[in-house]
Design an enzyme around this catalytic site. Structure first.
Site, PDB file in Angstrom:
ATOM      1  N   LYS A  86     -12.807  -1.803   6.284  1.00 54.62           N
ATOM      2  CA  LYS A  86     -12.160  -2.861   7.063  1.00 54.62           C
ATOM      3  C   LYS A  86     -12.663  -2.892   8.511  1.00 54.62           C
ATOM      4  O   LYS A  86     -13.053  -3.945   8.975  1.00 54.62           O
ATOM      5  CB  LYS A  86     -10.646  -2.721   7.008  1.00 54.62           C
ATOM      6  CG  LYS A  86     -10.092  -3.326   5.706  1.00 54.62           C
ATOM      7  CD  LYS A  86      -9.127  -2.464   5.001  1.00 54.62           C
ATOM      8  CE  LYS A  86      -8.821  -3.020   3.614  1.00 54.62           C
ATOM      9  NZ  LYS A  86      -8.201  -2.016   2.763  1.00 54.62           N
ATOM     10  N   ASP A  99      -1.739   6.553   6.434  1.00 55.05           N
ATOM     11  CA  ASP A  99      -2.798   5.697   5.909  1.00 55.05           C
ATOM     12  C   ASP A  99      -3.062   4.614   6.957  1.00 55.05           C
ATOM     13  O   ASP A  99      -2.255   3.708   7.133  1.00 55.05           O
ATOM     14  CB  ASP A  99      -2.361   5.069   4.580  1.00 55.05           C
ATOM     15  CG  ASP A  99      -3.400   4.073   4.033  1.00 55.05           C
ATOM     16  OD1 ASP A  99      -4.451   3.881   4.671  1.00 55.05           O
ATOM     17  OD2 ASP A  99      -3.133   3.489   2.954  1.00 55.05           O
ATOM     18  N   TRP A 116       0.811  -1.214   0.000  1.00 51.11           N
ATOM     19  CA  TRP A 116       0.000   0.000   0.000  1.00 51.11           C
ATOM     20  C   TRP A 116       0.846   1.267   0.000  1.00 51.11           C
ATOM     21  O   TRP A 116       0.530   2.243  -0.689  1.00 51.11           O
ATOM     22  CB  TRP A 116      -0.989   0.004   1.163  1.00 51.11           C
ATOM     23  CG  TRP A 116      -2.102  -0.978   0.919  1.00 51.11           C
ATOM     24  CD1 TRP A 116      -2.323  -2.154   1.595  1.00 51.11           C
ATOM     25  CD2 TRP A 116      -3.111  -0.908  -0.107  1.00 51.11           C
ATOM     26  NE1 TRP A 116      -3.403  -2.799   1.051  1.00 51.11           N
ATOM     27  CE2 TRP A 116      -3.911  -2.069   0.017  1.00 51.11           C
ATOM     28  CE3 TRP A 116      -3.407   0.010  -1.107  1.00 51.11           C
ATOM     29  CZ2 TRP A 116      -4.996  -2.318  -0.833  1.00 51.11           C
ATOM     30  CZ3 TRP A 116      -4.486  -0.245  -1.947  1.00 51.11           C
ATOM     31  CH2 TRP A 116      -5.260  -1.396  -1.800  1.00 51.11           C
TER      32      TRP A 116
END
Ligand SMILES: *Cc1c(COP(=O)(O)O)cnc(C)c1O
Length: 343
Positions: free
Chosen positions: A179, A155, A71
């Site tokens: 999530k 993030d 990511w």
């Protein structure tokens, strides 16, 4: 009438929205000098919105990135088109940690390895690498890194609400809802208010933090149903003891699973113990020819979605807030049983 039919400006949805924001602020103890935005475009959208909103803070238009896996690499690549983007640290190399060889992307570069340019507009970090199964939550003071005016942007998509957040260390934190906070379609963005108002002129207004903040995330129609569901999840977390209780349970779940993996002769966790994620637990069968049989049998036992991401291979157990302790215990008893038959 369902939330889906209501006007986002009507009094019913306004109440839902206000409660949702207030609950989120309370759960994470978000300080008053942070705006809470509900945006669209997901965590990936923020990979562009962070530079679009922040890189012009300083004339040099520089930003630095910590690379720790899938990511953060995506964030780094997306930012390239907006300025002078540099790597402050990377775990893409094999290194020796504590005398043992550590594979690339299986460890977090610790802050002593970060090289931050003091004239950078921000430093970006992904604090939970969902695919690699790495977590880094002990953020440094930017002052200690010799970069007091470089805000830390995080993030936190895959571990938000699983543990407390230290808002004195980070200045922008973003996370997609899907999530730990509900369904896809809404992204939570926490921005320190003094960082608003620096967007590049080409930044679309609906994606510009400042007008979104000034209009309580209603510059245009927000994803009302996803916000409503996130609000229900926040109430569920509050009813279950808040973030402290989530953290305690997540620690128990992760400790149980990692300690079984470490004791096993059939399975192995390759992530350095100091960097192991509480949310995402990748593991491998030492004999990979057993992978297909493992997946077929685990699925037959109703243990679903254990196949690792194709970039890493092997297996991965994602044990987000919604996964109860019993689910982890069921997984471990399957792992033991499979090991007994194949060990
Ligand atoms: C899932 C995830 C994303 C991507 O989220 P999208 O909403 O699909 O854009 C970004 N960062 C991390 C760490 C993630 O786990």
């Amino acid at each position: 009438m369902s939330v889906m039919e209501m006007s986002h400006r009507g009094k019913h949805f306004t109440r839902i929205y206000q409660e949702t924001v207030a609950d989120l602020r309370e759960l994470l103890s978000v300080p008053d000098d942070f705006a809470i935005l509900f945006m669209q475009g997901g965590g990936s959208g923020q990979n562009a919105l962070v530079p679009l909103n922040l890189i012009a803070r300083k004339p040099a238009r520089k930003a630095d990135y910590i690379l720790s896996g899938h990511w953060s690499n995506k964030s780094y690549k997306e930012a390239q088109r907006y300025g002078d983007i540099a790597i402050a640290a990377s775990s893409g190399d094999e290194i020796v940690v504590d005398g043992a060889r550590q594979d690339p992307w299986t460890w977090y570069p610790t802050p002593d390895l970060w090289r931050v340019r003091p004239d950078a507009s921000y430093l970006h970090l992904c604090s939970n690498e969902t695919i690699g199964g790495l977590e880094f939550a002990d953020w440094p003071e930017m002052r200690e890194l010799g970069a007091p005016d470089v805000p830390l942007v995080v993030d936190a998509s895959s571990h938000i609400l699983s543990r407390p957040i230290d808002f004195s260390k980070a200045s922008v934190i973003y996370a997609g809802a899907q999530k730990n906070a509900g369904i896809a379609g809404v992204t939570m963005v926490f921005v320190r208010k003094d960082l608003l108002g620096h967007a590049l002129p080409e930044c679309p207004s609906v994606l510009n933090y400042q007008p979104v903040a000034e209009n309580d995330s209603m510059f245009n129609t927000p994803p009302t149903y996803a916000i409503y569901i996130a609000g229900l999840v926040f109430k569920w977390i509050k009813a279950h003891g808040g973030i402290a209780a989530m953290e305690e349970l997540n620690c128990r779940k992760a400790e149980l699973l990692y300690s079984y993996l470490d004791s096993s002769k059939l399975y192995v966790s390759r992530v350095h113990p100091a960097s192991r994620s509480r949310m995402n637990v990748p593991f491998f069968l030492r004999d990979e020819t057993l992978n297909a049989e493992f997946l077929a049998q685990s699925e037959a036992a109703n243990l679903l979605q254990l196949k690792g991401h194709k970039a890493v291979g092997g297996m991965r157990a994602s044990i987000y807030n919604a996964m109860p302790l019993e689910g982890v215990e069921a997984l471990i008893s399957f792992l033991q049983d499979f090991e007994r038959r194949h060990g």
